[in-house]
Design a protein around this motif. Structure first.
Motif, short mmCIF file in Angstrom:
data_model
loop_
_atom_site.label_atom_id
_atom_site.label_comp_id
_atom_site.label_asym_id
_atom_site.label_seq_id
_atom_site.Cartn_x
_atom_site.Cartn_y
_atom_site.Cartn_z
N LEU A 1 -13.68 -14.29 7.80
CA LEU A 1 -13.91 -13.75 6.96
C LEU A 1 -12.24 -13.88 6.15
O LEU A 1 -12.64 -13.98 5.23
CB LEU A 1 -13.31 -12.16 7.48
CG LEU A 1 -15.28 -11.47 7.21
CD1 LEU A 1 -15.75 -12.05 8.23
CD2 LEU A 1 -14.45 -9.49 7.71
N PRO A 2 -10.99 -14.21 6.50
CA PRO A 2 -10.73 -14.87 5.89
C PRO A 2 -10.59 -15.50 4.78
O PRO A 2 -10.19 -16.14 3.66
CB PRO A 2 -8.33 -15.58 6.93
CG PRO A 2 -9.27 -14.51 7.69
CD PRO A 2 -10.85 -14.51 8.27
N LEU A 3 -11.48 -16.59 5.45
CA LEU A 3 -12.07 -17.86 4.44
C LEU A 3 -12.88 -17.77 4.07
O LEU A 3 -12.58 -18.44 3.01
CB LEU A 3 -12.98 -18.73 5.28
CG LEU A 3 -11.86 -19.90 6.71
CD1 LEU A 3 -12.25 -20.13 7.95
CD2 LEU A 3 -10.94 -20.65 6.50
N GLU A 4 -13.60 -16.58 3.99
CA GLU A 4 -14.92 -16.34 3.11
C GLU A 4 -14.19 -15.79 1.49
O GLU A 4 -14.64 -15.51 0.69
CB GLU A 4 -15.47 -15.20 3.40
CG GLU A 4 -16.63 -16.11 4.74
CD GLU A 4 -17.49 -15.43 5.53
OE1 GLU A 4 -18.93 -15.98 5.88
OE2 GLU A 4 -17.34 -14.29 5.91
N ILE A 5 -13.08 -14.83 2.14
CA ILE A 5 -12.36 -14.68 1.08
C ILE A 5 -11.87 -15.48 -0.51
O ILE A 5 -11.67 -15.51 -1.34
CB ILE A 5 -11.40 -13.08 1.31
CG1 ILE A 5 -12.09 -12.08 1.86
CG2 ILE A 5 -9.81 -13.08 0.72
CD1 ILE A 5 -10.90 -11.16 2.46
N LEU B 1 -5.88 -8.02 1.88
CA LEU B 1 -6.32 -6.73 1.31
C LEU B 1 -6.09 -7.12 -0.39
O LEU B 1 -6.47 -6.63 -1.12
CB LEU B 1 -6.40 -5.63 1.68
CG LEU B 1 -7.19 -5.23 2.86
CD1 LEU B 1 -6.09 -4.30 3.54
CD2 LEU B 1 -8.76 -5.63 2.87
N GLY B 2 -5.13 -7.87 -0.27
CA GLY B 2 -4.17 -8.00 -1.83
C GLY B 2 -5.28 -8.58 -2.38
O GLY B 2 -5.34 -8.38 -4.00
N GLN B 3 -5.93 -9.80 -2.53
CA GLN B 3 -7.02 -10.01 -2.42
C GLN B 3 -8.64 -9.38 -3.16
O GLN B 3 -9.03 -9.83 -3.91
CB GLN B 3 -7.37 -11.51 -1.88
CG GLN B 3 -6.54 -12.63 -1.94
CD GLN B 3 -6.93 -14.49 -1.50
OE1 GLN B 3 -8.02 -14.05 -2.93
NE2 GLN B 3 -7.53 -14.82 -0.72
N ARG C 1 -19.14 -10.98 -3.97
CA ARG C 1 -19.30 -10.08 -3.19
C ARG C 1 -19.86 -10.85 -1.61
O ARG C 1 -20.46 -11.67 -1.44
CB ARG C 1 -20.86 -9.88 -3.53
CG ARG C 1 -20.34 -8.53 -4.92
CD ARG C 1 -20.28 -8.49 -5.77
NE ARG C 1 -22.03 -9.38 -6.84
CZ ARG C 1 -22.09 -10.41 -7.34
NH1 ARG C 1 -21.32 -11.31 -7.95
NH2 ARG C 1 -23.45 -10.86 -7.75
N LEU C 2 -18.96 -10.73 -0.10
CA LEU C 2 -19.09 -10.32 0.62
C LEU C 2 -20.17 -9.56 1.61
O LEU C 2 -19.98 -8.19 1.49
CB LEU C 2 -18.03 -10.66 1.62
CG LEU C 2 -18.03 -11.32 3.54
CD1 LEU C 2 -19.23 -12.85 3.21
CD2 LEU C 2 -16.90 -11.65 3.80
N VAL C 3 -21.45 -10.34 2.08
CA VAL C 3 -22.33 -9.17 2.80
C VAL C 3 -23.23 -9.77 4.25
O VAL C 3 -22.44 -11.61 4.76
CB VAL C 3 -23.84 -8.63 2.15
CG1 VAL C 3 -23.93 -10.60 2.15
CG2 VAL C 3 -24.30 -7.86 3.09
N ILE C 4 -22.24 -8.46 4.78
CA ILE C 4 -22.14 -9.25 6.63
C ILE C 4 -23.49 -8.49 7.30
O ILE C 4 -23.63 -7.62 7.09
CB ILE C 4 -20.99 -9.18 7.64
CG1 ILE C 4 -19.65 -9.38 6.14
CG2 ILE C 4 -20.93 -9.50 8.62
CD1 ILE C 4 -18.61 -8.42 7.32
#
Length: 326
Positions: free
Chosen positions: A221-225, A249-251, A233-236
């Protein structure tokens, strides 16, 4: 009828051939004589005890089938006895007969075999629901597919490319990376030897991708952000890398990112029927015109369900693993 049941939770060997009563179709359902059924990751999770059967669903594994309509609530459906259909089901696909809600049944796309058609529903419904409905991928946007040679990955790459999107995909070997490119990915990224955020940023002139389809989660997740473009949009859709992660979460706030996810199996018949209509309108013509081609890695008999699950767990496949009954 012959069927495969999960005799207890555990290794593939717990899948046992058994005799069951034929299911009886209820209101709004069709009875299908199964010619072929797909093997999917949720089947493996169910066998391990990690994917509970929804209330009222068959305890038999199998979420997609193709075959011949032999009975059911046919009035006003457009289907008749003898028609060839493929269907998304809540369970029961590993059997000679299976019931399916009418709204989740689709005609076999012209030119496809029963086996090819049976490879479509679970992955195509999932990809459309998450990539196009939930993440809202628009024509011309960019998509990163994690696990590009899985059944989901193969479907996502081909559909998005045919819909006019730039697609990148990750895979675990050079062979698999080349396979994703042959399917339409602009670049296959070997996640074992390359840092996918860096590769994607280079390929997109520093912007990142608009949508990521992720089945790993966990420390991805951090890498994907970091890989997402602004308003990305990230869909899991699965948690193969774990259910917990620490993210910036700042990003999310500064760059207006969306993190979402879903599972398809518990959703209502009405919800899935709407997806079926969109697939028939937008994707079935692409299959008919051979702009999308089903990719089948290996075919097993019903009795070889355990071997099929072992192959799924090995991760060596490119495309779908199938059971053929007829």
């Amino acid at each position: 009828m012959r069927a495969i049941e999960i005799s207890s939770y555990g290794s593939p060997e717990v899948l046992k051939l058994c005799e069951r009563e034929q299911p009886v179709p209820g209101k709004g359902e069709l009875l299908i004589k199964v010619h072929a059924a797909g093997v999917n990751r949720p089947d493996v999770l169910q066998r391990l005890g990690y994917y509970p059967v929804p209330p009222g669903a068959s305890d038999l594994p199998g979420l997609e089938v193709a075959g011949e309509v032999v009975a059911g609530d046919l009035d006003g459906t457009g289907f008749d006895v003898g028609d060839s259909v493929c269907a998304l089901v809540q369970g029961g696909g590993y059997a000679e007969y299976c019931v399916a809600p009418v709204g989740q049944c689709l005609p076999i796309p012209d030119g496809l075999s029963m086996l090819e058609a049976a490879s479509l529903p679970e992955t195509y419904f999932t990809v459309w629901s998450n990539v196009f409905d939930r993440a809202g991928l628009l024509s011309g946007e960019t998509l990163l597919v994690q696990g590009g040679t899985s059944g989901i990955g193969v479907a996502a790459i081909q559909i998005a490319r045919a819909m006019g999107n730039r697609v990148f995909a990750t895979a675990g070997s050079e062979e698999k990376c080349r396979a994703t490119e042959a399917l339409g990915a602009e670049r296959g990224i070997n996640y074992k030897t390359e840092a996918f955020p860096e590769v994607v940023k280079e390929l997109t002139a520093g912007k990142g991708v608009d949508v990521i389809l992720d089945m790993v989660a966990g420390n991805y997740l951090p890498l994907e952000i970091n890989t997402l473009a602004d308003d990305g949009r990230l869909v899991i859709i699965a948690l193969l890398g774990g259910a917990k992660s620490e993210i910036d979460l700042g990003q999310v706030l500064r760059r207006r990112l969306t993190i979402t996810g879903s599972t398809l199996r518990p959703r209502s018949v009405e919800f899935k029927a709407k997806i079926a209509l969109r697939l028939r309108e937008y994707v079935w013509p692409l299959l008919k015109n051979k702009k999308i081609i089903p990719v089948i890695h290996h075919v097993f008999s019903l009795e070889q369900a355990a071997q099929a699950h072992a192959m799924m767990e090995s991760g060596q496949h490119i495309g779908k693993i199938m059971l053929q009954l007829i």
